[in-house]
Design a protein around this motif. Structure first.
Motif, mmCIF file in Angstrom:
data_model
loop_
_atom_site.group_PDB
_atom_site.id
_atom_site.type_symbol
_atom_site.label_atom_id
_atom_site.label_comp_id
_atom_site.label_asym_id
_atom_site.label_seq_id
_atom_site.Cartn_x
_atom_site.Cartn_y
_atom_site.Cartn_z
ATOM 1 N N VAL A 245 0.641 -1.377 -0.026
ATOM 2 C CA VAL A 245 0.030 0.000 -0.004
ATOM 3 C C VAL A 245 0.805 1.147 -0.048
ATOM 4 C CG1 VAL A 245 -1.515 1.278 1.463
ATOM 5 C CG2 VAL A 245 -1.967 -1.322 1.192
ATOM 6 N N GLY A 246 0.420 2.191 -0.699
ATOM 7 C CA GLY A 246 1.016 3.472 -0.667
ATOM 8 C C GLY A 246 0.254 4.565 -0.356
ATOM 9 N N ALA A 247 0.835 5.547 0.775
ATOM 10 C CA ALA A 247 -0.016 6.538 1.099
ATOM 11 C C ALA A 247 0.966 7.731 1.548
ATOM 12 C CB ALA A 247 -0.620 6.054 2.697
ATOM 13 N N VAL A 248 0.269 8.773 1.768
ATOM 14 C CA VAL A 248 0.847 10.131 2.081
ATOM 15 C C VAL A 248 0.328 10.531 3.291
ATOM 16 C CG1 VAL A 248 1.247 12.439 1.223
ATOM 17 C CG2 VAL A 248 1.236 10.513 -0.402
ATOM 18 N N TYR A 249 1.197 10.953 4.014
ATOM 19 C CA TYR A 249 0.621 11.660 5.464
ATOM 20 C C TYR A 249 0.727 13.143 5.169
ATOM 21 C CZ TYR A 249 1.488 12.964 10.483
ATOM 22 O OH TYR A 249 1.374 13.562 11.668
ATOM 23 N N ASP A 250 -0.389 14.072 5.550
ATOM 24 C CA ASP A 250 -0.339 15.270 5.369
ATOM 25 C C ASP A 250 -0.395 16.089 6.558
ATOM 26 O OD1 ASP A 250 -0.883 17.738 4.033
ATOM 27 O OD2 ASP A 250 -3.052 17.433 3.546
ATOM 28 N N PHE A 251 0.609 16.874 6.554
ATOM 29 C CA PHE A 251 0.515 17.945 7.482
ATOM 30 C C PHE A 251 0.511 19.442 7.115
ATOM 31 C CE2 PHE A 251 4.729 16.223 7.658
ATOM 32 C CZ PHE A 251 5.566 17.446 7.232
ATOM 33 N N GLN A 252 0.324 19.503 5.984
ATOM 34 C CA GLN A 252 0.277 21.077 5.223
ATOM 35 C C GLN A 252 -0.998 21.373 4.722
ATOM 36 O OE1 GLN A 252 3.634 20.342 2.746
ATOM 37 N NE2 GLN A 252 5.159 21.429 4.264
ATOM 38 N N ASP A 253 -2.011 20.548 5.039
ATOM 39 C CA ASP A 253 -3.313 21.049 4.426
ATOM 40 C C ASP A 253 -3.364 21.161 2.806
ATOM 41 O OD1 ASP A 253 -4.464 21.496 6.962
ATOM 42 O OD2 ASP A 253 -3.762 23.681 7.134
ATOM 43 N N VAL A 254 -2.643 19.985 2.384
ATOM 44 C CA VAL A 254 -2.596 19.694 1.012
ATOM 45 C C VAL A 254 -3.810 19.038 0.276
ATOM 46 C CG1 VAL A 254 -1.404 18.981 -0.942
ATOM 47 C CG2 VAL A 254 -0.209 20.141 0.787
ATOM 48 N N TYR A 255 -4.103 17.904 1.230
ATOM 49 C CA TYR A 255 -5.198 17.157 0.734
ATOM 50 C C TYR A 255 -6.699 17.471 1.261
ATOM 51 C CZ TYR A 255 -1.931 13.756 -0.995
ATOM 52 O OH TYR A 255 -0.927 13.124 -1.756
ATOM 53 N N SER A 256 -7.758 17.029 0.991
ATOM 54 C CA SER A 256 -9.162 17.572 1.315
ATOM 55 C C SER A 256 -9.190 17.281 2.923
ATOM 56 C CB SER A 256 -10.210 17.040 0.688
ATOM 57 O OG SER A 256 -10.104 15.400 0.647
ATOM 58 N N GLY A 257 -8.764 16.313 3.524
ATOM 59 C CA GLY A 257 -8.807 16.319 5.260
ATOM 60 C C GLY A 257 -8.239 16.994 5.993
ATOM 61 N N ARG A 258 -8.046 16.614 7.256
ATOM 62 C CA ARG A 258 -7.614 17.305 8.260
ATOM 63 C C ARG A 258 -5.894 16.975 8.243
ATOM 64 N NH1 ARG A 258 -11.102 14.795 13.159
ATOM 65 N NH2 ARG A 258 -10.395 13.220 12.161
ATOM 66 N N ARG A 259 -5.382 18.132 9.075
ATOM 67 C CA ARG A 259 -3.772 17.718 9.237
ATOM 68 C C ARG A 259 -3.972 16.667 9.876
ATOM 69 N NH1 ARG A 259 -1.387 23.662 11.269
ATOM 70 N NH2 ARG A 259 -1.890 24.983 9.209
ATOM 71 N N GLY A 260 -2.531 15.878 9.505
ATOM 72 C CA GLY A 260 -2.411 14.480 10.259
ATOM 73 C C GLY A 260 -3.105 13.370 9.625
ATOM 74 N N GLU A 261 -3.706 13.630 8.769
ATOM 75 C CA GLU A 261 -4.676 12.262 7.984
ATOM 76 C C GLU A 261 -3.681 11.818 7.036
ATOM 77 O OE1 GLU A 261 -9.124 13.167 8.639
ATOM 78 O OE2 GLU A 261 -8.372 13.333 6.481
ATOM 79 N N ILE A 262 -3.988 10.303 6.901
ATOM 80 C CA ILE A 262 -3.194 9.762 5.933
ATOM 81 C C ILE A 262 -4.005 9.396 4.627
ATOM 82 C CG2 ILE A 262 -2.234 7.338 5.582
ATOM 83 C CD1 ILE A 262 -1.284 7.383 8.416
ATOM 84 N N HIS A 263 -3.529 9.669 3.535
ATOM 85 C CA HIS A 263 -4.313 9.487 2.343
ATOM 86 C C HIS A 263 -3.827 8.253 1.300
ATOM 87 C CE1 HIS A 263 -6.628 13.301 3.185
ATOM 88 N NE2 HIS A 263 -5.592 13.452 3.530
ATOM 89 N N VAL A 264 -4.556 7.269 1.211
ATOM 90 C CA VAL A 264 -4.106 6.167 0.568
ATOM 91 C C VAL A 264 -4.086 6.557 -1.166
ATOM 92 C CG1 VAL A 264 -4.591 3.851 -0.364
ATOM 93 C CG2 VAL A 264 -5.185 4.302 2.023
ATOM 94 N N VAL A 265 -2.927 6.361 -1.726
ATOM 95 C CA VAL A 265 -2.935 6.667 -2.926
ATOM 96 C C VAL A 265 -2.527 5.504 -4.169
ATOM 97 C CG1 VAL A 265 -1.929 9.019 -2.548
ATOM 98 C CG2 VAL A 265 -0.129 7.177 -2.804
ATOM 99 N N ASN A 266 -2.172 4.244 -3.598
ATOM 100 C CA ASN A 266 -1.748 3.223 -4.195
ATOM 101 C C ASN A 266 -2.081 1.748 -3.595
ATOM 102 O OD1 ASN A 266 -0.089 0.960 -5.588
ATOM 103 N ND2 ASN A 266 1.228 2.785 -6.462
ATOM 104 N N VAL A 267 -2.850 0.888 -4.052
ATOM 105 C CA VAL A 267 -2.803 -0.657 -3.593
ATOM 106 C C VAL A 267 -2.554 -1.317 -4.560
ATOM 107 C CG1 VAL A 267 -4.108 -2.274 -2.244
ATOM 108 C CG2 VAL A 267 -4.678 0.290 -1.756
ATOM 109 N N ASP A 268 -1.650 -2.240 -4.159
ATOM 110 C CA ASP A 268 -0.868 -3.123 -5.145
ATOM 111 C C ASP A 268 -0.848 -2.801 -6.672
ATOM 112 O OD1 ASP A 268 -0.502 -5.060 -3.215
ATOM 113 O OD2 ASP A 268 -2.856 -5.834 -3.500
ATOM 114 N N GLY A 269 -0.347 -1.527 -6.762
ATOM 115 C CA GLY A 269 -0.267 -1.109 -8.130
ATOM 116 C C GLY A 269 -1.291 -0.217 -8.851
ATOM 117 N N GLU A 270 -2.474 -0.240 -8.037
ATOM 118 C CA GLU A 270 -3.765 0.475 -8.344
ATOM 119 C C GLU A 270 -3.714 1.853 -8.273
ATOM 120 O OE1 GLU A 270 -6.253 2.051 -10.510
ATOM 121 O OE2 GLU A 270 -6.529 -0.203 -10.662
ATOM 122 N N THR A 271 -3.588 2.884 -8.989
ATOM 123 C CA THR A 271 -3.419 4.183 -8.575
ATOM 124 C C THR A 271 -4.282 5.260 -8.997
ATOM 125 O OG1 THR A 271 -2.095 4.593 -10.735
ATOM 126 C CG2 THR A 271 -1.016 3.832 -8.912
#
Length: 226
Positions: A178-204
């Motif tokens: 699994v690939g994910a990104v931890y966001d503490f800069q308010d870049v994604y749509s969630g709250r600071r500190g949330e983890i967003h999944v960007v890849n699972v077994d090569g599906e992107t």
């Protein structure tokens, strides 16, 4: 420094008081549920980002740029840090977690688009990143500013690490990566500190990920579908 060390040791005393009996089941062996590969960054709290305080649950690895590879006389191979729990503890889940504003990705980007001046050890680590990011820099959309470009490449780097795991004969094919990104800069749509999944077994693709994994659909998000 001594004051800082004393404060850290006081914190460890509190930690130890809360864990006196919690090592009983893992004193002689470990069977972690997941391997997490994160960036070596003081802002990235590996266990805490998952809300974990259970000894033995997560096998945590960190390095510059959340890499899963190391360079040997055989060329690039999956790092022993990552392989160890997979091979010896039957851990079936690997989560590669980048983070917004990654300094390692920034330095690799600068090295590809300008000049790099780093000590040899750091340069070696960045070289392992650059080899995987070169094509990503060329794919960056026109008009993307520096901040956007770096965060796009954070996702791109995670994807390439997932590719490397999936291509390795040493990682069992049944291992979920699994690939994910931890966001503490308010870049994604969630709250600071949330983890967003960007890849699972090569599906992107976001559409594909949400269709395949509806139970975590609210945490699936990408900045860049290239």
């Amino acid at each position: 420094m001594h004051q800082v060390l004393a404060a850290l040791l006081r914190g460890n005393s509190t930690h130890a008081r809360g864990l006196q009996s919690r090592f009983d089941d893992v004193q002689d062996a470990q069977w972690p549920e997941a391997v997490t590969v994160c960036c070596s960054d003081s802002r990235v709290l590996q266990d805490h980002m998952w809300g974990n305080d259970v000894p033995g649950r997560l096998f945590t690895c960190s390095n510059i740029g959340n890499r899963v590879v190391q360079r040997t006389d055989r060329g690039e191979v999956v790092s022993g840090d990552v392989l160890y729990p997979i091979v010896h503890a039957d851990t079936g889940l690997v989560i590669v977690t980048g983070h917004t504003g990654c300094g390692a990705v920034t330095a690799a980007y600068d090295g590809l688009t300008g000049d790099e001046s780093e000590p040899a050890g750091i340069s070696h680590c960045l070289g392992l990143l650059r080899s995987h990011l070169t094509a990503g820099v060329e794919l960056l959309p026109d008009g993307a500013d520096r901040t956007e470009s770096i965060n796009y490449l954070v996702e791109y780097n995670v994807d390439r690490q997932i590719d490397r795991l999936r291509a390795s004969d040493e990682v069992p094919p049944e291992t979920t990566v699994v690939g994910a990104v931890y966001d503490f800069q308010d870049v994604y749509s969630g709250r600071r500190g949330e983890i967003h999944v960007v890849n699972v077994d090569g599906e992107t693709t976001v559409e594909g990920l949400k269709a395949d994994h509806p139970e975590i659909a609210s945490r699936i998000e990408r900045l860049w579908e290239y």
